[in-house]
Design an enzyme around this catalytic site. Structure first.
Site, PDB file in Angstrom:
ATOM      1  N   TYR A   1      17.054 -41.953  31.480  1.00  0.00           N
ATOM      2  CA  TYR A   1      17.123 -41.924  30.016  1.00  0.00           C
ATOM      3  C   TYR A   1      18.496 -41.445  29.543  1.00  0.00           C
ATOM      4  O   TYR A   1      19.115 -42.051  28.675  1.00  0.00           O
ATOM      5  CB  TYR A   1      16.017 -41.019  29.469  1.00  0.00           C
ATOM      6  CG  TYR A   1      16.044 -40.840  27.975  1.00  0.00           C
ATOM      7  CD1 TYR A   1      15.497 -41.810  27.137  1.00  0.00           C
ATOM      8  CD2 TYR A   1      16.599 -39.714  27.407  1.00  0.00           C
ATOM      9  CE1 TYR A   1      15.517 -41.648  25.763  1.00  0.00           C
ATOM     10  CE2 TYR A   1      16.629 -39.539  26.028  1.00  0.00           C
ATOM     11  CZ  TYR A   1      16.082 -40.515  25.207  1.00  0.00           C
ATOM     12  OH  TYR A   1      16.111 -40.355  23.847  1.00  0.00           O
TER      13      TYR A   1
ATOM     14  N   GLN B   1      21.871 -43.693  27.557  1.00  0.00           N
ATOM     15  CA  GLN B   1      22.052 -43.404  26.134  1.00  0.00           C
ATOM     16  C   GLN B   1      23.174 -44.212  25.507  1.00  0.00           C
ATOM     17  O   GLN B   1      23.004 -44.745  24.422  1.00  0.00           O
ATOM     18  CB  GLN B   1      22.302 -41.900  25.914  1.00  0.00           C
ATOM     19  CG  GLN B   1      21.060 -41.052  26.041  1.00  0.00           C
ATOM     20  CD  GLN B   1      19.985 -41.482  25.062  1.00  0.00           C
ATOM     21  OE1 GLN B   1      20.130 -41.393  23.853  1.00  0.00           O
ATOM     22  NE2 GLN B   1      18.890 -42.027  25.594  1.00  0.00           N
TER      23      GLN B   1
END
Length: 136
Positions: A128, A132
């Site tokens: 994750y 970004q």
């Protein structure tokens, strides 16, 4: 990212969980069934008074497992200190015979095990964060 189990506080949103384990002094099996129930109630009372949550726990004759959640301002060592210190003092007052079963009158071993528990894996968080900039 998965957003289950989030707690909304005044200044933050969090999901901070700990698995905490500690044993009785010398691993003596002094926590019988009656004491286990009393200790569970005591732990819930301490958690409520000190501002953290015990999601679940299991008390064995010679050790304790606790799954707790707390605001990020509450140090995990504070949780352990409060649970161990207050419970030992209160149990010794109510059950003086317990102190005689333990050498030097200490209920708990001074050390403990703790790990953080999240709702998503370390790999998922890493992926994750790394993605970004590509989400732009």
């Amino acid at each position: 990212m998965k957003k289950n189990n989030l707690i909304h506080a005044r200044t933050c949103v969090y999901n901070v969980n700990y698995h905490i384990v500690w044993s009785t002094k010398y691993r003596k099996e002094v926590l019988n069934n009656n004491l286990q129930e009393e200790l569970k109630n005591l732990f819930f009372e301490i958690a409520r008074e000190k501002g953290f949550i015990i999601a679940t726990m299991e008390i064995m004759p010679d050790h304790v497992h606790i799954f707790a959640s707390a605001h990020p301002q509450i140090a995990p060592s504070y949780i352990v200190k409060m649970l161990k210190g207050i419970s030992a003092r209160k149990l010794f007052i109510k059950h003086p015979e317990l102190q005689k079963q333990l050498w030097k009158g200490h209920l708990w071993n001074s050390s403990f095990y703790i790990e953080t528990i999240g709702s998503i894996s370390k790999d998922a968080i890493k992926e994750y964060i790394e993605n970004q900039k590509t989400r732009g």
